[in-house]
Design a protein around this motif. Structure first.
Motif, PDB file in Angstrom:
ATOM      1  N   TYR A 135      35.631  10.763  -0.757  1.00  0.00           N
ATOM      2  CA  TYR A 135      34.278  10.798  -0.179  1.00  0.00           C
ATOM      3  C   TYR A 135      33.292  10.219  -1.182  1.00  0.00           C
ATOM      4  O   TYR A 135      33.503  10.347  -2.383  1.00  0.00           O
ATOM      5  N   ALA A 149      40.230  12.823  -1.612  1.00  0.00           N
ATOM      6  CA  ALA A 149      40.488  13.820  -0.575  1.00  0.00           C
ATOM      7  C   ALA A 149      41.862  13.580   0.036  1.00  0.00           C
ATOM      8  O   ALA A 149      42.503  14.503   0.528  1.00  0.00           O
ATOM      9  N   SER A 164      46.621  23.709   6.073  1.00  0.00           N
ATOM     10  CA  SER A 164      45.593  24.727   5.931  1.00  0.00           C
ATOM     11  C   SER A 164      44.207  24.080   5.973  1.00  0.00           C
ATOM     12  O   SER A 164      44.090  22.857   5.885  1.00  0.00           O
ATOM     13  N   GLY A 213      40.869  22.502   4.834  1.00  0.00           N
ATOM     14  CA  GLY A 213      40.530  21.790   3.609  1.00  0.00           C
ATOM     15  C   GLY A 213      41.677  20.955   3.082  1.00  0.00           C
ATOM     16  O   GLY A 213      41.568  20.352   2.015  1.00  0.00           O
ATOM     17  N   SER A 214      42.772  20.880   3.818  1.00  0.00           N
ATOM     18  CA  SER A 214      43.914  20.116   3.314  1.00  0.00           C
ATOM     19  C   SER A 214      43.717  18.613   3.531  1.00  0.00           C
ATOM     20  O   SER A 214      44.371  17.799   2.890  1.00  0.00           O
ATOM     21  N   GLY A 215      42.796  18.237   4.434  1.00  0.00           N
ATOM     22  CA  GLY A 215      42.524  16.800   4.616  1.00  0.00           C
ATOM     23  C   GLY A 215      42.843  16.276   6.008  1.00  0.00           C
ATOM     24  O   GLY A 215      42.873  15.060   6.218  1.00  0.00           O
ATOM     25  N   SER A 241      39.891  14.436   7.492  1.00  0.00           N
ATOM     26  CA  SER A 241      39.692  13.213   6.714  1.00  0.00           C
ATOM     27  C   SER A 241      40.647  12.128   7.186  1.00  0.00           C
ATOM     28  O   SER A 241      40.262  10.959   7.288  1.00  0.00           O
ATOM     29  N   TYR A 274      34.718   6.201   7.628  1.00  0.00           N
ATOM     30  CA  TYR A 274      34.685   5.901   6.196  1.00  0.00           C
ATOM     31  C   TYR A 274      35.731   4.821   5.931  1.00  0.00           C
ATOM     32  O   TYR A 274      36.613   4.596   6.743  1.00  0.00           O
TER      33      TYR A 274
HETATM   34  N1  LIG Z   1      31.603  14.729   4.098  1.00  0.00           N
HETATM   35  C1  LIG Z   1      32.311  15.171   3.042  1.00  0.00           C
HETATM   36  N2  LIG Z   1      31.885  14.916   1.790  1.00  0.00           N
HETATM   37  C2  LIG Z   1      32.585  15.338   0.720  1.00  0.00           C
HETATM   38  N3  LIG Z   1      33.713  16.021   0.786  1.00  0.00           N
HETATM   39  C3  LIG Z   1      34.193  16.322   1.995  1.00  0.00           C
HETATM   40  C4  LIG Z   1      33.514  15.917   3.185  1.00  0.00           C
HETATM   41  N4  LIG Z   1      34.231  16.351   4.238  1.00  0.00           N
HETATM   42  C5  LIG Z   1      35.297  16.999   3.739  1.00  0.00           C
HETATM   43  N5  LIG Z   1      35.288  16.980   2.389  1.00  0.00           N
HETATM   44  C6  LIG Z   1      36.314  17.543   1.489  1.00  0.00           C
HETATM   45  O1  LIG Z   1      37.542  16.928   1.769  1.00  0.00           O
HETATM   46  C7  LIG Z   1      38.591  17.857   1.794  1.00  0.00           C
HETATM   47  C8  LIG Z   1      39.360  17.774   3.102  1.00  0.00           C
HETATM   48  O2  LIG Z   1      38.507  18.157   4.151  1.00  0.00           O
HETATM   49  P1  LIG Z   1      38.913  18.043   5.669  1.00  0.00           P
HETATM   50  O3  LIG Z   1      39.578  16.743   5.882  1.00  0.00           O
HETATM   51  O4  LIG Z   1      37.717  18.339   6.486  1.00  0.00           O
HETATM   52  O5  LIG Z   1      39.961  19.220   5.803  1.00  0.00           O
HETATM   53  P2  LIG Z   1      40.596  19.868   7.102  1.00  0.00           P
HETATM   54  O6  LIG Z   1      40.167  19.091   8.294  1.00  0.00           O
HETATM   55  O7  LIG Z   1      42.066  19.821   6.860  1.00  0.00           O
HETATM   56  O8  LIG Z   1      40.120  21.279   7.163  1.00  0.00           O
HETATM   57  C9  LIG Z   1      37.978  19.219   1.546  1.00  0.00           C
HETATM   58  O9  LIG Z   1      38.232  19.568   0.199  1.00  0.00           O
HETATM   59  C10 LIG Z   1      36.509  19.024   1.769  1.00  0.00           C
HETATM   60  O10 LIG Z   1      35.783  19.803   0.863  1.00  0.00           O
END
Ligand SMILES: Nc1ncnc2c1ncn2[C@@H]1O[C@H](COP(=O)(O)OP(=O)(O)O)[C@@H](O)[C@H]1O
Ligand SMILES: [Mg+2]
Length: 583
Positions: free
Chosen positions: A347, A354, A373, A375-377, A380, A389
């Motif tokens: 990010y 990430a 889990s 926050g696993s990505g 993303s 992105y």
């Molecule tokens: N817009 C963002 N900016 C910065 N970090 C982000 C953003 N969105 C998610 N993250 C970080 O990226 C990681 C993965 O997040 P995410 O893909 O949303 O996880 P999940 O969907 O599996 O719960 C996390 O550690 C989160 O803190």
């Protein structure tokens, strides 16, 4: 200055009229003392008739009225210019913001974008209406008034020069105090906007946790800063105003005192001349001081308008980090294949990746599930497919073509995405399902069919106006599960080759979850379906399951394969179901 791009031909015409009327204003303003001189002369000359004085007097009145009429005309022109320019500016900022991708929105922050397109535009508008007028008028007035008294009495000129010098010093001091505070104003407005916004959107949570105090405190902090800032600015002006009045009075007094001495030592007719000169001189001197005052005020207010203008330009000049490619079709032989090749992603402004070295393929007709889990990505990963992105390393391909080679429109036309946070817009149920501009026009029957697939028909039927039922802003009059189903219906109606569901079944009960997926499999038989989920039940029938942990794929396979061999998957599965159920 780029302000030119916002000024049309009619505005230039109005500006020309405004300029002409400003010159007229000054002309009339400076005409008044001349009549005054004439009247004074007549009054002190023995044998003048009343009607001679009245004649000059009515001319003087006419001048004053003329100045007023000119001023109204100027005001009208500048007001129209200001509102038209700001209208264009607002439209441009809004359009630009709509073109932003997530990295840009993240960079400015939503509250700041709101302030920039409203308050900042207003500041610039205010300056165009008020400031430019003064900026043009004051030098004309000052120079013209000076020519009127040039060559006149040296002593009086000296007094006036001293007054101007004092004025400049005084205003310089006030500017030093006020300027930095005025320049800070926009940032504080941003803060206030951010705090208010957060409170309003989080109202429910704030209430239920009794956190009003905490938020009041935070609001108070920003509010106090704004108050302090404003108070200091106002205090400086409050001191300035009487000081300026005193200065003007002192100048008049000085001119009269000096004049009294001169008249005293003069004789006969010269006395009368001196007296009339004195009256006129003091009138012009006040005009000159007034002109300098106006000029100084502009220098105080200009910086704030400049800060606002700069903030608007920052938005308009922001380079989109996501640039369109040229391709609108994939490689031949592909129809909905998504491939990740060794993708690493970070990010903006984050310190760590990430996602690390993600590789997998999703084929048409397949259902690929992503589990892991929080926050696993997972989000993303799927957000890289519509190119919200850009990757840091590696490639994301749709139909054999890097997503960066596609035009964003063509790319997104192929993708139906249900984001993790279900988003509805104010309108009707139908307008939310038939949303945006896809590759085909939707018939009402398509909307109904999409709702059926999403298992939404039933609750829509209970609504008073069926598909015409109103949706409030943010869909606040729907439950979480209903919002999710409407979002799913929207994606189904779009009929993309690639369908992505980011945790879209989480608010549905198990049965609805199963029914929706079954209906989906039938309705979108040829599509590539990517499902992000946390429930084993949601993913266990997928053709391929990706197990994500800390930004890496730690396992790919079917439910049975993963359950047998993958510890992470096994742990998730066992935490949800008993071993008996899984067998
Ligand atoms: N817009 C963002 N900016 C910065 N970090 C982000 C953003 N969105 C998610 N993250 C970080 O990226 C990681 C993965 O997040 P995410 O893909 O949303 O996880 P999940 O969907 O599996 O719960 C996390 O550690 C989160 O803190
Ligand atoms: Mg997520």
């Amino acid at each position: 200055m780029r302000i030119r791009q916002f000024i049309g031909r009619r505005e230039w015409l109005l500006a020309a009229i405004a300029f002409a009327t400003i010159v007229l204003q000054v002309y009339f303003d400076l005409k008044v003392p001349e009549y005054m001189q004439e009247i004074t002369k007549r009054i002190v000359t023995p044998g003048t008739r009343m009607q001679d004085v009245l004649g000059e007097g009515s001319l003087m009145l006419a001048s004053a009225l003329g100045s007023m009429a000119a001023m109204v005309a100027t005001g009208y022109c500048t007001a129209v210019i200001g509102t038209r320019v700001s209208r264009r500016m607002r439209a441009d900022v809004f359009e630009k913001v709509l073109s932003f991708s997530l990295p840009e929105v993240g960079k400015f922050g939503t509250p700041s974008l709101v302030t920039r397109s409203t308050n900042d535009v207003n500041q610039v508008q205010l300056f165009i209406v008020m400031g430019v007028q003064m900026l043009v008028k004051s030098p004309i007035l000052a120079v013209w008034a000076m020519t009127k008294i040039s060559g006149a009495n040296g002593t009086w000129t000296a007094a006036t020069s001293i007054a101007v010098a004092v004025l400049v010093v005084l205003l310089g001091a006030v500017t030093a105090v006020v300027m930095p505070r005025l320049m800070r104003m926009q940032r504080i407005t941003d803060d206030l906007n951010r705090v208010t916004r957060e409170h309003l959107t989080g109202l429910r949570v704030i209430r239920s946790y009794n956190a009003q105090r905490f938020h009041e405190g935070r609001f108070e902090e920003t509010n106090a800063e704004l108050t302090r800032n404003n108070t200091q600015v106002m205090a400086a002006f409050a001191l300035l105003m009487p000081a300026l009045t005193a200065l003007m009075t002192a100048l008049t007094l000085a001119i009269y005192t000096l004049g009294a001495g001169m008249i005293d030592s003069a004789s006969g007719a010269e006395r009368i001349t001196l007296f009339t000169q004195m009256v006129v001189f003091s009138a012009y001197a006040l005009q000159i001081v007034g002109a300098f005052m106006m000029l100084a005020f502009i220098f105080v207010f200009l910086p704030r308008a400049r800060v606002s203008w700069k903030r608007i330009l920052e938005v308009l000049d922001a380079k989109p980090s996501i640039r369109d490619g040229g391709a609108s079709v994939g490689r031949s032989g592909f129809k909905g294949t998504v491939e990740f090749k060794n993708v690493s992603f970070r990010y903006p402004d984050a310190e760590d990746d990430a996602l690390k070295e993600i590789s997998f393929t999703a084929e048409p007709g397949q259902t690929v599930a992503v589990i892991g889990s929080t926050g696993s990505g997972k989000s993303s990963i799927v957000n890289l497919i519509p190119r919200f992105y850009d990757v840091r390393e590696g490639q994301v391909l749709l139909d054999g073509r890097d997503v960066r080679e596609w035009t964003q429109e063509a790319l997104r036309n192929r993708i139906s995405l249900v984001p993790q946070k279900a988003t509805l817009f104010s309108g009707t149920i139908a307008s939310n399902i038939d949303y945006g501009k896809g590759t085909k026009e939707l018939a009402p029957a398509d909307v109904v069919e999409a709702a059926r697939v999403a298992n939404a028909s039933e609750f829509i039927a209970t609504k008073e106006d069926d598909y015409a039922s109103a949706v409030a802003q943010g869909g606040s009059n729907f439950s979480g599960g209903q919002k999710q189903r409407l979002s799913i219906a929207r994606a189904v109606a779009r009929d993309g080759e690639v369908m992505i569901f980011d945790d879209s079944f989480s608010a549905l009960d198990y049965k609805t979850d199963r029914d929706v997926r079954a209906a989906l499999r039938d309705a979108a038989a040829g599509a590539t379906i990517i499902i992000v989920a946390q429930r084993i039940g949601t993913v266990r029938n997928a053709d391929k399951i990706l197990v994500v942990d800390k930004g890496r794929i730690v396992g790919i396979g079917t439910h049975d394969e993963l359950f047998a061999s993958n510890p992470v998957y096994r742990e998730i599965a066992l935490s949800q179901l008993s071993e008996g159920e899984l067998a």
